[in-house]
Design a protein around this motif. Sequence first.
Motif, mmCIF file in Angstrom:
data_model
loop_
_atom_site.group_PDB
_atom_site.id
_atom_site.type_symbol
_atom_site.label_atom_id
_atom_site.label_comp_id
_atom_site.label_asym_id
_atom_site.label_seq_id
_atom_site.Cartn_x
_atom_site.Cartn_y
_atom_site.Cartn_z
ATOM 1 N N ILE A 38 0.841 -1.199 0.000
ATOM 2 C CA ILE A 38 0.000 0.000 0.000
ATOM 3 C C ILE A 38 0.881 1.255 0.000
ATOM 4 C CG2 ILE A 38 -1.598 1.360 1.407
ATOM 5 C CD1 ILE A 38 -2.958 -1.298 2.158
ATOM 6 N N GLU A 39 1.980 1.217 0.767
ATOM 7 C CA GLU A 39 2.897 2.355 0.794
ATOM 8 C C GLU A 39 3.541 2.563 -0.582
ATOM 9 O OE1 GLU A 39 7.009 3.810 3.031
ATOM 10 O OE2 GLU A 39 5.902 2.067 3.769
ATOM 11 N N LEU A 40 3.939 1.476 -1.225
ATOM 12 C CA LEU A 40 4.558 1.571 -2.548
ATOM 13 C C LEU A 40 3.583 2.135 -3.577
ATOM 14 C CD1 LEU A 40 6.572 -1.780 -2.751
ATOM 15 C CD2 LEU A 40 7.529 0.531 -2.770
ATOM 16 N N PHE A 41 2.358 1.638 -3.554
ATOM 17 C CA PHE A 41 1.358 2.118 -4.512
ATOM 18 C C PHE A 41 0.987 3.572 -4.236
ATOM 19 C CE2 PHE A 41 1.060 -2.103 -6.009
ATOM 20 C CZ PHE A 41 0.295 -2.118 -7.169
ATOM 21 N N HIS A 42 1.006 3.955 -2.966
ATOM 22 C CA HIS A 42 0.712 5.351 -2.631
ATOM 23 C C HIS A 42 1.797 6.271 -3.199
ATOM 24 C CE1 HIS A 42 -0.812 8.783 -0.484
ATOM 25 N NE2 HIS A 42 0.351 8.946 0.155
ATOM 26 N N LYS A 43 3.065 5.843 -3.052
ATOM 27 C CA LYS A 43 4.163 6.626 -3.619
ATOM 28 C C LYS A 43 4.077 6.674 -5.138
ATOM 29 C CE LYS A 43 7.549 5.836 0.077
ATOM 30 N NZ LYS A 43 8.855 5.199 0.426
ATOM 31 N N ALA A 44 3.723 5.538 -5.720
ATOM 32 C CA ALA A 44 3.631 5.466 -7.183
ATOM 33 C C ALA A 44 2.553 6.393 -7.719
ATOM 34 C CB ALA A 44 3.356 4.035 -7.612
ATOM 35 N N SER A 45 1.451 6.521 -6.964
ATOM 36 C CA SER A 45 0.340 7.365 -7.425
ATOM 37 C C SER A 45 0.737 8.836 -7.491
ATOM 38 C CB SER A 45 -0.865 7.198 -6.493
ATOM 39 O OG SER A 45 -0.589 7.731 -5.204
ATOM 40 N N ARG A 46 1.794 9.196 -6.765
ATOM 41 C CA ARG A 46 2.245 10.594 -6.763
ATOM 42 C C ARG A 46 3.422 10.817 -7.716
ATOM 43 N NH1 ARG A 46 3.380 11.659 -0.558
ATOM 44 N NH2 ARG A 46 4.356 9.610 -0.827
ATOM 45 N N THR A 47 3.786 9.761 -8.446
ATOM 46 C CA THR A 47 4.897 9.858 -9.386
ATOM 47 C C THR A 47 4.359 10.098 -10.787
ATOM 48 O OG1 THR A 47 6.202 8.323 -8.035
ATOM 49 C CG2 THR A 47 6.947 8.711 -10.304
ATOM 50 N N PRO A 48 4.719 11.186 -11.442
ATOM 51 C CA PRO A 48 4.193 11.478 -12.775
ATOM 52 C C PRO A 48 4.730 10.506 -13.830
ATOM 53 C CG PRO A 48 5.904 13.060 -12.185
ATOM 54 C CD PRO A 48 5.631 12.251 -10.960
ATOM 55 N N ASN A 49 3.912 10.288 -14.848
ATOM 56 C CA ASN A 49 4.300 9.481 -16.013
ATOM 57 C C ASN A 49 4.618 8.021 -15.674
ATOM 58 O OD1 ASN A 49 4.153 11.786 -17.739
ATOM 59 N ND2 ASN A 49 6.218 12.375 -17.078
ATOM 60 N N LEU A 50 4.107 7.540 -14.552
ATOM 61 C CA LEU A 50 4.324 6.140 -14.194
ATOM 62 C C LEU A 50 3.194 5.295 -14.773
ATOM 63 C CD1 LEU A 50 6.591 4.871 -12.398
ATOM 64 C CD2 LEU A 50 4.846 4.606 -10.632
ATOM 65 N N ARG A 51 3.546 4.217 -15.451
ATOM 66 C CA ARG A 51 2.526 3.339 -16.035
ATOM 67 C C ARG A 51 2.944 1.878 -15.869
ATOM 68 N NH1 ARG A 51 4.350 1.782 -21.225
ATOM 69 N NH2 ARG A 51 6.188 2.989 -21.897
ATOM 70 N N THR A 52 1.955 0.999 -15.921
ATOM 71 C CA THR A 52 2.191 -0.429 -15.730
ATOM 72 C C THR A 52 1.667 -1.216 -16.926
ATOM 73 O OG1 THR A 52 1.991 -0.209 -13.323
ATOM 74 C CG2 THR A 52 1.735 -2.413 -14.236
ATOM 75 N N GLU A 53 2.460 -2.164 -17.389
ATOM 76 C CA GLU A 53 2.044 -3.058 -18.471
ATOM 77 C C GLU A 53 2.105 -4.502 -17.974
ATOM 78 O OE1 GLU A 53 4.324 -2.573 -22.003
ATOM 79 O OE2 GLU A 53 3.781 -0.460 -22.295
ATOM 80 N N MET A 54 1.138 -5.303 -18.388
ATOM 81 C CA MET A 54 1.171 -6.728 -18.070
ATOM 82 C C MET A 54 1.976 -7.453 -19.146
ATOM 83 S SD MET A 54 -0.387 -6.960 -15.222
ATOM 84 C CE MET A 54 -0.411 -8.762 -15.113
ATOM 85 N N VAL A 55 2.925 -8.273 -18.709
ATOM 86 C CA VAL A 55 3.774 -9.031 -19.631
ATOM 87 C C VAL A 55 3.874 -10.468 -19.133
ATOM 88 C CG1 VAL A 55 5.142 -7.037 -20.375
ATOM 89 C CG2 VAL A 55 5.859 -8.354 -18.359
#
Length: 298
Positions: A229-246
């Motif tokens: 939850i802490e990691l995702f919270h930090k990620a939500s405040r990081t611009p231009n961050l995106r996730t792809e499923m591979v």
Amino acid sequence: MTTDEHADRFTVLRPLLFTIVYEILGSATESDDVLQDSYLRWAEVDLTTVRDTKSYLAKLVTHQALNTVRAGARRREDYIGPWLPEPLLIDEHDASADVVLAESVSMAMLVLLETLTPDERAVFVLREVFGFDYADIAAAVGKSVLTVRQVAHRAREHVQARRKRFEPVDAPKITQITEQFMTAAATGDTERLLSLLAPDATWTADSGGKAVAVRRPVVGAEKVARCLIELFHKASRTPNLRTEMVNCNNTPAMAVYGGDQLEGVFLIEIIDDKITNFYAIRNPDKLVTVAVPRRISR
């Protein structure tokens, strides 16, 4: 014999040879180097002296892989934090119906193989995954057939005592659980997240000291949930961050990008519909070849 014939024989067997070396080294980058060096040696071989090309090349690449392991032993000892294998992007045309092959390149199995000695690992891979006879394995590792039989028995018992039950990957189910996990972590839904985690769920991050990551495994569902939850919270405040499923190591994985830069690959191990392990590869050196789809074979 022509250079073309050397190239043709090597090319046909390359997916198998790559898979052997990757399972011994746990590194796609080093595997590429081993295959390149092995081909240069192969190109000098008089093909009239080769009775079985597959066995000959398997012996050659195994020998070179073991040399690489020994040469890199000190680097591994000095590594900062947990060491995880390089993630392997699987060619979408590769069939995952081969259960033995799928298990052999899974992150969980590769992590387990790291607990074997180099010789044990090579013998186990050649025998249990690829089915080579003891004489060929003995030639590959430079030991007697009797010794190889003993090493194979010891390695087999070691792996069987430590590995959890493996079932064929149900990709749709894993994708569904992964999506549920991402939603729960992103929204901070601790209760839902805990329902998806096994009680002894573990988060292991590999950064090599070159990226921000916890340097010791996090163990236990509640601790892992807080970490996520802490990691995702930090990620939500990081611009231009995106996730792809591979598809990495024959399982759905998350590739996280910051703009065009790959920041990490996150693999999830699921047993009995519960997430048991997270493997986070953050070391940029281990992400260099992730964009290259690989064909594996046995």
